[in-house]
Design an enzyme around this catalytic site. Structure first.
Site, short mmCIF file in Angstrom:
data_model
loop_
_atom_site.label_atom_id
_atom_site.label_comp_id
_atom_site.label_asym_id
_atom_site.label_seq_id
_atom_site.Cartn_x
_atom_site.Cartn_y
_atom_site.Cartn_z
N ILE A 290 0.85 -1.20 0.00
CA ILE A 290 0.00 0.00 0.00
C ILE A 290 0.88 1.26 0.00
CG2 ILE A 290 -1.79 1.29 1.24
CD1 ILE A 290 -2.72 -1.46 2.40
N ASP B 229 11.64 2.67 6.06
CA ASP B 229 11.23 1.26 5.93
C ASP B 229 12.43 0.37 6.25
OD1 ASP B 229 8.65 -0.01 4.00
OD2 ASP B 229 10.26 -1.31 4.69
N ASN B 230 12.16 -0.78 6.87
CA ASN B 230 13.26 -1.71 7.14
C ASN B 230 13.30 -2.85 6.11
OD1 ASN B 230 11.17 -3.39 7.83
ND2 ASN B 230 11.89 -3.84 9.90
N ALA C 104 4.29 -1.75 9.53
CA ALA C 104 3.72 -2.73 10.46
C ALA C 104 4.08 -4.13 9.99
CB ALA C 104 2.19 -2.61 10.50
N TYR D 63 -2.39 -9.16 16.23
CA TYR D 63 -2.40 -8.09 15.22
C TYR D 63 -3.55 -7.12 15.46
CZ TYR D 63 -3.04 -5.96 10.57
OH TYR D 63 -3.21 -5.08 9.52
N ARG E 152 -16.74 -10.75 1.79
CA ARG E 152 -15.76 -9.71 2.11
C ARG E 152 -16.08 -8.43 1.35
NH1 ARG E 152 -14.83 -13.08 5.29
NH2 ARG E 152 -12.85 -14.00 5.94
N GLY F 65 -10.93 -19.93 12.82
CA GLY F 65 -11.03 -18.49 13.13
C GLY F 65 -11.44 -17.63 11.95
P1 NAD Z 1 3.32 -4.58 3.61
O1 NAD Z 1 3.90 -5.68 4.42
O2 NAD Z 1 3.46 -4.65 2.13
O3 NAD Z 1 3.85 -3.16 4.12
C1 NAD Z 1 4.37 -2.93 5.41
C2 NAD Z 1 5.68 -2.17 5.26
O4 NAD Z 1 6.19 -1.88 6.56
C3 NAD Z 1 6.75 -2.98 4.53
O5 NAD Z 1 7.38 -2.18 3.55
C4 NAD Z 1 7.73 -3.37 5.63
O6 NAD Z 1 9.05 -3.57 5.14
C5 NAD Z 1 7.60 -2.18 6.58
N1 NAD Z 1 7.97 -2.50 7.96
C6 NAD Z 1 7.59 -3.58 8.70
N2 NAD Z 1 8.14 -3.51 9.92
C7 NAD Z 1 8.88 -2.37 9.97
C8 NAD Z 1 9.68 -1.75 10.96
N3 NAD Z 1 9.86 -2.31 12.17
N4 NAD Z 1 10.28 -0.58 10.66
C9 NAD Z 1 10.13 0.00 9.43
N5 NAD Z 1 9.40 -0.55 8.46
C10 NAD Z 1 8.77 -1.71 8.71
O7 NAD Z 1 1.77 -4.49 3.99
P2 NAD Z 1 0.60 -3.59 3.41
O8 NAD Z 1 -0.49 -4.51 3.00
O9 NAD Z 1 1.13 -2.59 2.46
O10 NAD Z 1 0.12 -2.86 4.75
C11 NAD Z 1 0.34 -1.47 5.01
C12 NAD Z 1 -0.41 -1.09 6.28
O11 NAD Z 1 -1.81 -1.28 6.08
C13 NAD Z 1 -0.04 -1.92 7.50
O12 NAD Z 1 -0.05 -1.08 8.63
C14 NAD Z 1 -1.15 -2.94 7.58
O13 NAD Z 1 -1.31 -3.44 8.89
C15 NAD Z 1 -2.33 -2.12 7.11
N6 NAD Z 1 -3.45 -2.91 6.59
C16 NAD Z 1 -3.32 -3.62 5.43
C17 NAD Z 1 -4.41 -4.35 4.94
C18 NAD Z 1 -4.34 -5.14 3.65
O14 NAD Z 1 -5.37 -5.71 3.25
N7 NAD Z 1 -3.21 -5.17 2.95
C19 NAD Z 1 -5.62 -4.37 5.65
C20 NAD Z 1 -5.71 -3.64 6.84
C21 NAD Z 1 -4.62 -2.89 7.28
C1 UD2 Z 2 -8.20 -10.05 6.42
C2 UD2 Z 2 -6.79 -9.51 6.49
C3 UD2 Z 2 -6.18 -9.83 7.82
C4 UD2 Z 2 -7.08 -9.35 8.95
C5 UD2 Z 2 -8.47 -9.93 8.78
C6 UD2 Z 2 -9.40 -9.34 9.83
C7 UD2 Z 2 -5.76 -9.51 4.31
C8 UD2 Z 2 -4.80 -10.17 3.40
N1 UD2 Z 2 -5.95 -10.11 5.48
O1 UD2 Z 2 -8.21 -11.47 6.47
O2 UD2 Z 2 -4.93 -9.16 7.88
O3 UD2 Z 2 -7.11 -7.94 8.94
O4 UD2 Z 2 -9.00 -9.58 7.50
O5 UD2 Z 2 -10.67 -9.75 9.64
O6 UD2 Z 2 -6.31 -8.47 4.03
N2 UD2 Z 2 -8.95 -17.85 1.22
C9 UD2 Z 2 -9.06 -18.98 0.43
N3 UD2 Z 2 -7.94 -19.42 -0.22
C10 UD2 Z 2 -6.72 -18.78 -0.13
C11 UD2 Z 2 -6.63 -17.62 0.69
C12 UD2 Z 2 -7.78 -17.19 1.36
O7 UD2 Z 2 -10.12 -19.60 0.31
O8 UD2 Z 2 -5.75 -19.22 -0.75
C13 UD2 Z 2 -10.16 -17.38 1.92
C14 UD2 Z 2 -9.93 -17.17 3.41
O9 UD2 Z 2 -10.13 -18.37 4.13
C15 UD2 Z 2 -10.97 -16.07 3.72
C16 UD2 Z 2 -11.05 -15.26 2.41
O10 UD2 Z 2 -10.48 -16.09 1.39
O11 UD2 Z 2 -12.21 -16.63 3.99
C17 UD2 Z 2 -10.26 -13.96 2.48
O12 UD2 Z 2 -8.97 -14.28 2.96
P1 UD2 Z 2 -7.80 -13.20 3.15
O13 UD2 Z 2 -6.65 -13.91 3.79
O14 UD2 Z 2 -7.54 -12.47 1.89
O15 UD2 Z 2 -8.43 -12.12 4.12
P2 UD2 Z 2 -9.19 -12.25 5.52
O16 UD2 Z 2 -10.46 -11.49 5.37
O17 UD2 Z 2 -9.24 -13.63 6.01
#
Ligand code: NAD
Ligand code: UD2
Length: 320
Positions: A15, A33-34, A79, A147, A220, A281
């Site tokens: 993101i 970023d790390n 994160a 988390y 979802r 879960g």
């Molecule tokens: P991502 O893992 O691609 O990005 C996280 C970034 O944080 C990475 O670049 C990683 O190297 C960096 N990072 C991790 N630990 C660190 C540290 N100790 N110091 C500095 N940098 C560090 O994940 P993303 O999907 O891009 O998520 C971005 C944010 O959005 C996160 O806070 C995540 O929890 C939140 N989020 C993502 C989703 C999703 O569906 N992807 C959903 C809800 C919330």
């Molecule tokens: C999302 C977030 C998670 C947490 C959670 C909170 C992502 C990637 N994950 O989990 O971080 O915030 O919401 O509610 O955004 N599935 C399959 N096959 C696969 C992978 C997944 O069937 O190979 C199913 C899985 O069991 C779930 C659905 O697809 O029912 C979505 O899975 P996910 O891992 O993308 O996201 P979710 O909602 O479980």
């Protein structure tokens, strides 16, 4: 005119990379970023971008950055974003997701008089499996993983720093984000990145079977990454978002089987599905009410169909 400076922690992530790309249109951007999950290839080569390799859980790394720059906005995305990792290593996760947030907040509050907004990336995981739907910002908070617990604690800290120290802030709870450059490598990666990978492997003539956990009726709210970016920038720039938490989602809801059928149609490829036991879960239904953020001007620009088309177009090129 001189560009304002913006800090994006976690800017090399999935993101973060999209956010940085968009911010570079108007701002000078500093990424911290790390590279634990982030990649330099997620970032453009740009004269107004400074990359700093550092760790949010290390106070010294943060202090140096805030000594060297005066920020107009901070987007705190760094994160451990994997729920599975947070269950395996709660303490290590906590150091980044909780302690890291406090370090950034402590440094940011010293710039509170000039900082226009501190925006925090939280998650729908704070709602846990409490069944009332759709999820409003006022819905019951019941996180069920380290988390989700840390995300709720961290967003509460962010809003508390607004009240205690006058730091202007907002927190955003993302629902299921998808789009280009999301990493499909772990079984806990976003399901749409895994589906995309399967589709592209099949298109290339390789064997690929999608593991469907449960019967596919789970629902979802999938939100395209560019809509998340638009929501984050809106929260940063809006005065009405001050010291508030907002869902960012699409407002659409789809079962996994519907999503698979839609994606197959877009890609022109039929997937082989292997049905597995429902994941322990797994939340059966998760979708958002987005009225609160819509009231301050948010509009989703991508229906799921549009987002999947864009994602497919991007990823099929990336596979060639
Ligand atoms: P991502 O893992 O691609 O990005 C996280 C970034 O944080 C990475 O670049 C990683 O190297 C960096 N990072 C991790 N630990 C660190 C540290 N100790 N110091 C500095 N940098 C560090 O994940 P993303 O999907 O891009 O998520 C971005 C944010 O959005 C996160 O806070 C995540 O929890 C939140 N989020 C993502 C989703 C999703 O569906 N992807 C959903 C809800 C919330
Ligand atoms: C999302 C977030 C998670 C947490 C959670 C909170 C992502 C990637 N994950 O989990 O971080 O915030 O919401 O509610 O955004 N599935 C399959 N096959 C696969 C992978 C997944 O069937 O190979 C199913 C899985 O069991 C779930 C659905 O697809 O029912 C979505 O899975 P996910 O891992 O993308 O996201 P979710 O909602 O479980």
């Amino acid at each position: 005119m001189r560009r304002k400076t913006v800090l994006v922690t976690g800017g090399a992530g999935f993101i973060g990379g999209h956010l940085v790309e968009r911010l570079l249109q108007n701002y000078r951007v500093v990424v911290l970023d790390n590279l634990s999950t982030g990649k330099m290839t997620n970032l453009p080569d740009h004269p107004h971008l400074d990359f700093i390799f550092g760790d949010v859980s290390q106070e010294a790394d943060i202090l140096t950055i805030f000594e060297n720059y005066q920020f107009s906005y901070v987007y705190h995305l760094a994160a451990v974003a994997s729920v599975a990792a947070s269950i395996e290593e709660p303490l290590v996760t906590h150091q980044t997701n909780m302690d890291g947030t406090i370090h950034i907040l402590n440094a940011a509050k010293e710039q509170a008089s000039t900082l226009q907004k501190f925006v925090f990336a939280s998650s729908a995981a704070v709602y846990g499996s409490e069944p009332t739907l759709p999820k409003h910002e006022t819905s019951a908070i019941a996180p069920i993983t380290p988390y989700g617990i840390d995300k709720y604690a961290a967003e509460s800290y962010v809003l508390a720093y607004s009240r205690l120290f006058g730091l202007k802030s907002s927190a955003a709870r993302f629902f299921n984000v998808y789009g280009p450059r999301q990493n499909p490598q772990s079984p806990y990666s976003g399901v749409l990145s895994i589906l995309t990978d399967c589709i592209n492997r099949k298109i290339m003539g390789n064997e690929a079977s999608f593991q469907l956990y449960g019967d596919g009726s789970q629902v979802r709210d999938f939100v395209y990454v560019e809509d998340i970016v638009a929501g984050l920038i809106l929260l940063a720039e809006s005065e009405e978002s001050q010291a508030e938490v907002f869902n960012i989602a699409s407002g659409e809801r789809h079962s996994l089987l519907e999503v698979i059928a839609m994606y197959e149609l877009i890609a022109g490829e039929k997937l082989s599905l292997t049905q597995r036991e429902e994941r322990a879960g797994d939340i059966h239904q998760s979708y958002a009410d987005i009225t609160k953020i819509e009231k301050i001007g948010y509009r989703t620009s991508h229906t799921l169909k549009m987002g999947l088309r864009k994602y497919h177009e991007y990823s099929s090129k990336a596979y060639v």
